[in-house]
Design a protein around this motif. Structure first.
Motif, PDB file in Angstrom:
ATOM      1  N   ASN A 440      -3.526   3.981  -2.218  1.00 29.67           N
ATOM      2  CA  ASN A 440      -4.321   3.096  -3.076  1.00 29.67           C
ATOM      3  C   ASN A 440      -3.416   2.498  -4.150  1.00 29.67           C
ATOM      4  O   ASN A 440      -2.882   3.217  -4.992  1.00 29.67           O
ATOM      5  CB  ASN A 440      -5.472   3.860  -3.725  1.00 29.67           C
ATOM      6  CG  ASN A 440      -6.560   4.206  -2.729  1.00 29.67           C
ATOM      7  OD1 ASN A 440      -6.649   3.622  -1.655  1.00 29.67           O
ATOM      8  ND2 ASN A 440      -7.411   5.153  -3.083  1.00 29.67           N
ATOM      9  N   VAL A 441      -3.255   1.184  -4.099  1.00 35.67           N
ATOM     10  CA  VAL A 441      -2.372   0.480  -5.032  1.00 35.67           C
ATOM     11  C   VAL A 441      -3.228  -0.249  -6.072  1.00 35.67           C
ATOM     12  O   VAL A 441      -4.111  -1.031  -5.694  1.00 35.67           O
ATOM     13  CB  VAL A 441      -1.495  -0.552  -4.288  1.00 35.67           C
ATOM     14  CG1 VAL A 441      -0.523  -1.228  -5.258  1.00 35.67           C
ATOM     15  CG2 VAL A 441      -0.754   0.103  -3.137  1.00 35.67           C
ATOM     16  N   PRO A 442      -3.021   0.002  -7.368  1.00 39.47           N
ATOM     17  CA  PRO A 442      -3.805  -0.705  -8.389  1.00 39.47           C
ATOM     18  C   PRO A 442      -3.765  -2.213  -8.173  1.00 39.47           C
ATOM     19  O   PRO A 442      -2.722  -2.787  -7.831  1.00 39.47           O
ATOM     20  CB  PRO A 442      -3.102  -0.320  -9.697  1.00 39.47           C
ATOM     21  CG  PRO A 442      -2.485   1.013  -9.401  1.00 39.47           C
ATOM     22  CD  PRO A 442      -2.048   0.939  -7.955  1.00 39.47           C
ATOM     23  N   LEU A 443      -4.917  -2.852  -8.373  1.00 44.24           N
ATOM     24  CA  LEU A 443      -5.051  -4.283  -8.114  1.00 44.24           C
ATOM     25  C   LEU A 443      -4.101  -5.109  -8.981  1.00 44.24           C
ATOM     26  O   LEU A 443      -3.645  -6.184  -8.575  1.00 44.24           O
ATOM     27  CB  LEU A 443      -6.499  -4.706  -8.367  1.00 44.24           C
ATOM     28  CG  LEU A 443      -7.025  -5.939  -7.641  1.00 44.24           C
ATOM     29  CD1 LEU A 443      -6.915  -5.784  -6.131  1.00 44.24           C
ATOM     30  CD2 LEU A 443      -8.463  -6.215  -8.029  1.00 44.24           C
ATOM     31  N   ASN A 444      -3.800  -4.594 -10.163  1.00 47.62           N
ATOM     32  CA  ASN A 444      -2.921  -5.336 -11.083  1.00 47.62           C
ATOM     33  C   ASN A 444      -1.436  -5.156 -10.772  1.00 47.62           C
ATOM     34  O   ASN A 444      -0.589  -5.695 -11.476  1.00 47.62           O
ATOM     35  CB  ASN A 444      -3.187  -4.892 -12.528  1.00 47.62           C
ATOM     36  CG  ASN A 444      -4.583  -5.266 -12.994  1.00 47.62           C
ATOM     37  OD1 ASN A 444      -5.147  -6.251 -12.535  1.00 47.62           O
ATOM     38  ND2 ASN A 444      -5.157  -4.479 -13.905  1.00 47.62           N
ATOM     39  N   GLU A 454       7.140   3.977  -4.375  1.00 42.88           N
ATOM     40  CA  GLU A 454       6.400   5.196  -4.087  1.00 42.88           C
ATOM     41  C   GLU A 454       6.512   5.688  -2.645  1.00 42.88           C
ATOM     42  O   GLU A 454       6.327   6.872  -2.373  1.00 42.88           O
ATOM     43  CB  GLU A 454       4.897   4.992  -4.414  1.00 42.88           C
ATOM     44  CG  GLU A 454       4.607   4.650  -5.858  1.00 42.88           C
ATOM     45  CD  GLU A 454       4.893   5.795  -6.811  1.00 42.88           C
ATOM     46  OE1 GLU A 454       4.915   6.967  -6.338  1.00 42.88           O
ATOM     47  OE2 GLU A 454       5.099   5.555  -8.009  1.00 42.88           O
ATOM     48  N   VAL A 455       6.819   4.786  -1.707  1.00 44.95           N
ATOM     49  CA  VAL A 455       6.786   5.176  -0.288  1.00 44.95           C
ATOM     50  C   VAL A 455       8.176   5.226   0.347  1.00 44.95           C
ATOM     51  O   VAL A 455       8.568   6.251   0.930  1.00 44.95           O
ATOM     52  CB  VAL A 455       5.868   4.224   0.524  1.00 44.95           C
ATOM     53  CG1 VAL A 455       5.863   4.625   1.996  1.00 44.95           C
ATOM     54  CG2 VAL A 455       4.449   4.243  -0.045  1.00 44.95           C
ATOM     55  N   LEU A 456       8.931   4.131   0.223  1.00 50.95           N
ATOM     56  CA  LEU A 456      10.223   4.046   0.926  1.00 50.95           C
ATOM     57  C   LEU A 456      11.214   5.159   0.583  1.00 50.95           C
ATOM     58  O   LEU A 456      11.941   5.622   1.481  1.00 50.95           O
ATOM     59  CB  LEU A 456      10.860   2.671   0.683  1.00 50.95           C
ATOM     60  CG  LEU A 456      10.181   1.500   1.407  1.00 50.95           C
ATOM     61  CD1 LEU A 456      10.919   0.190   1.129  1.00 50.95           C
ATOM     62  CD2 LEU A 456      10.101   1.743   2.916  1.00 50.95           C
ATOM     63  N   PRO A 457      11.278   5.644  -0.657  1.00 52.33           N
ATOM     64  CA  PRO A 457      12.215   6.754  -0.928  1.00 52.33           C
ATOM     65  C   PRO A 457      11.911   8.009  -0.098  1.00 52.33           C
ATOM     66  O   PRO A 457      12.806   8.806   0.175  1.00 52.33           O
ATOM     67  CB  PRO A 457      11.999   7.030  -2.425  1.00 52.33           C
ATOM     68  CG  PRO A 457      11.511   5.745  -2.981  1.00 52.33           C
ATOM     69  CD  PRO A 457      10.657   5.159  -1.899  1.00 52.33           C
ATOM     70  N   HIS A 458      10.664   8.179   0.335  1.00 56.35           N
ATOM     71  CA  HIS A 458      10.266   9.362   1.107  1.00 56.35           C
ATOM     72  C   HIS A 458      10.186   9.075   2.609  1.00 56.35           C
ATOM     73  O   HIS A 458      10.262   9.996   3.424  1.00 56.35           O
ATOM     74  CB  HIS A 458       8.902   9.873   0.625  1.00 56.35           C
ATOM     75  CG  HIS A 458       8.826  10.032  -0.861  1.00 56.35           C
ATOM     76  ND1 HIS A 458       9.470  11.049  -1.537  1.00 56.35           N
ATOM     77  CD2 HIS A 458       8.206   9.286  -1.816  1.00 56.35           C
ATOM     78  CE1 HIS A 458       9.233  10.938  -2.836  1.00 56.35           C
ATOM     79  NE2 HIS A 458       8.484   9.873  -3.031  1.00 56.35           N
TER      80      HIS A 458
END
Length: 513
Positions: A440-444, A454-458
């Motif tokens: 869930n990515v904040p709309l702003n 948040e995702v690619l480093p993992h």
């Protein structure tokens, strides 16, 4: 006949209470005849109370004459007891009997102080307009119960401007509550035809009317399966010309249907607009993920800038439930300062203990609590008690988010990425459904920026399937007021435990001495 009587009702029977007392042997038949002499709207009140059955029951118990005599000996003529005094006495009787039967109270009776708060919040921003001489406004409650919300709104208006007139409308499903509400309106000189009977969802009593103000405390978490056919038909055939245009919530909870119903009754902004208050439990704030009916309804009210404020009440405030409850204030004529924003007020600690519990109700709001909540709302300010926030102001978009689908490549037993052989995936890595995840990515916030952080480093081989992205809205009320309290130091806990064990050992030694 109404013009001749000078009231909102009449009675054409030659009988009255004194004449009834003069014929003890025929008291039952004469009472029936007397009631039949009332105008149709008034007779309807007696019928909803099943008053004829009550008369039969008292007659068989040999108590009918004595009970009737008691009422005959009380002078309730308007010259002796004004409509206002009679209304207060009536309200007190409703409250007393509601308290005796707590379950009934929960269904049909909202605590007085909660209504006082809602009425304050409803009118506070319009005080200047409401003090003008001869002002006329309408107010509506789609789940009117015994009419408490309408009565207290009328009382507020009268206290602030005796020349003002508040025309009340309501609808109620329970026959006895409907009769009580109608009686109250009759005593207050209101048009009792404005109180409709029936299910608000399947039999809208005011299909083409709009109102200046609305108040409601609908049942919490009640399913709408019994009227599902009618509601779906209206949604599909009428769309936004009907009451349920945006989308329908799940059948198990009709709370948000009441919200949509009230929105449909709002006077257009160009015609003065409307404001309403509704009591809901916590479910409408966050139930349902992106794309669900509940989320889409929240999206509709927030993107259309209808929500002014949400106030979190203390637990144990209502007669039949101890759960958390929230007052939503919505308007399509927001003051300039409020546009594009939502105010959240955490009043969960604004309470005093009741001297005597009534069912699940153990707490109440004091006058000072109501005044403080009204001040925070009226001044539209952020505030804290020194330890945690009490009032916060957010942009509408702060409650929005995008649910993105994160895919990882499907690999064979040798760890080699399997490519698609046809369709739009031809030559591209096939997704592994067992590794699929959502974020869930904040709309702003920019989706790509969030994804890289948040995702690619993992998961360096991950990608976003943009075709599956959905927009959702939720209002995580408690999260916005949460303040982390670090745990106590271990040494402090050990000292407390040692003190406790030493005390126990001393007590044991005293027993064995």
């Amino acid at each position: 006949m109404l013009r001749k009587s000078g009231c909102g009702f009449y009675n054409i029977s030659p009988l009255d209470m004194k004449i009834l007392m003069g014929d003890q042997d025929h008291i039952k038949d004469n009472l029936f005849s007397y009631i039949q002499g009332f105008s149709a709207e008034t007779r309807d009140i007696f019928e909803r109370f099943e008053f004829y059955a009550q008369i039969d029951r008292l007659d068989k118990a040999k108590l009918l004459y004595q009970v009737t005599e008691r009422f005959a000996n009380i002078d309730l003529h308007p010259n002796k007891v004004s409509n206002d005094q009679m209304g207060l006495a009536f309200e007190e009787l409703i409250r007393k009997f509601a308290e005796i039967s707590n379950e009934t109270a929960g269904e049909h009776f909202t605590p007085r102080e909660v209504i006082d708060l809602m009425v304050n919040l409803l009118f506070i921003e319009d005080n200047d307009a409401l003090v003008k001489p001869g002002v006329i406004r309408t107010i509506y409650d789609p789940a009117a119960g015994t009419g408490g919300m309408l009565s207290i709104a009328d009382q507020y208006m009268t206290e602030h401007n005796p020349d003002a007139r508040l025309i009340m409308y309501g609808q109620e499903l329970n026959p006895e509550s409907y009769a009580i509400c109608k009686s109250d309106m009759l005593i207050k000189g209101q048009n009792v035809a404005n109180i409709a009977f029936g299910n608000t969802f399947s039999e809208d009593g005011y299909p083409h009317q709009k109102f200046d103000y609305m108040l409601s405390n609908p049942p919490f978490g009640v399913e709408w399966k019994k009227v599902e056919k009618e509601i779906r038909k209206e949604h599909e055939q009428q769309g936004f010309n009907g009451r349920f245009g945006p989308v329908l919530p799940r059948v198990s909870d009709g709370s948000l249907l009441f919200l949509l119903h009230l929105i449909s009754k709002m006077r257009p902004a160009y015609d003065g607009g409307s404001r309403f208050g509704i009591v809901l439990n916590g479910s409408p704030l966050f139930t349902g993920g992106a794309g669900s009916g509940e989320s889409e309804i929240r999206r509709y009210v927030l993107e259309n800038d209808l929500v002014e404020a949400i106030i979190g009440l203390p637990t144990d405030m209502f007669y039949n439930t101890g759960i958390s409850t929230y007052v939503w204030i919505l308007s399509n004529r927001k003051p300039e300062a409020r546009k594009g924003t939502v105010q959240l007020i955490d009043a969960s600690n604004f309470w005093q203990k009741m001297r005597k519990s009534l069912g699940s109700k153990r707490k109440e709001l004091s006058d000072d609590h109501i005044t403080e909540i009204t001040r925070l709302f009226g001044q539209f300010i952020e505030s804290s008690d020194g330890k945690k926030p009490i009032s916060r102001i957010f942009k509408n978009s702060d409650f929005g988010y995008r649910t993105i689908t994160v895919e990882r490549p499907l690999k064979d037993e040798n760890g080699k990425i399997i490519l698609g052989e046809k369709g739009k995936l031809k030559g591209k890595p096939q997704p592994d459904s067992s590794l699929r995840d959502t974020e869930n990515v904040p709309l702003n916030e920019d989706v790509e920026t969030y994804f890289k952080r948040e995702v690619l480093p993992h998961a360096p081989d991950a990608w976003i399937d943009h075709d599956k992205t959905k927009v959702g809205y939720e209002i995580p009320f408690n999260r916005h007021f949460y303040v982390f309290e670090p745990p106590r130091e271990l040494a402090e806990i050990d000292a407390d435990l040692k003190q406790c064990t030493d005390r126990i050992l001393t007590m044991i030694e005293g027993l064995t001495a």
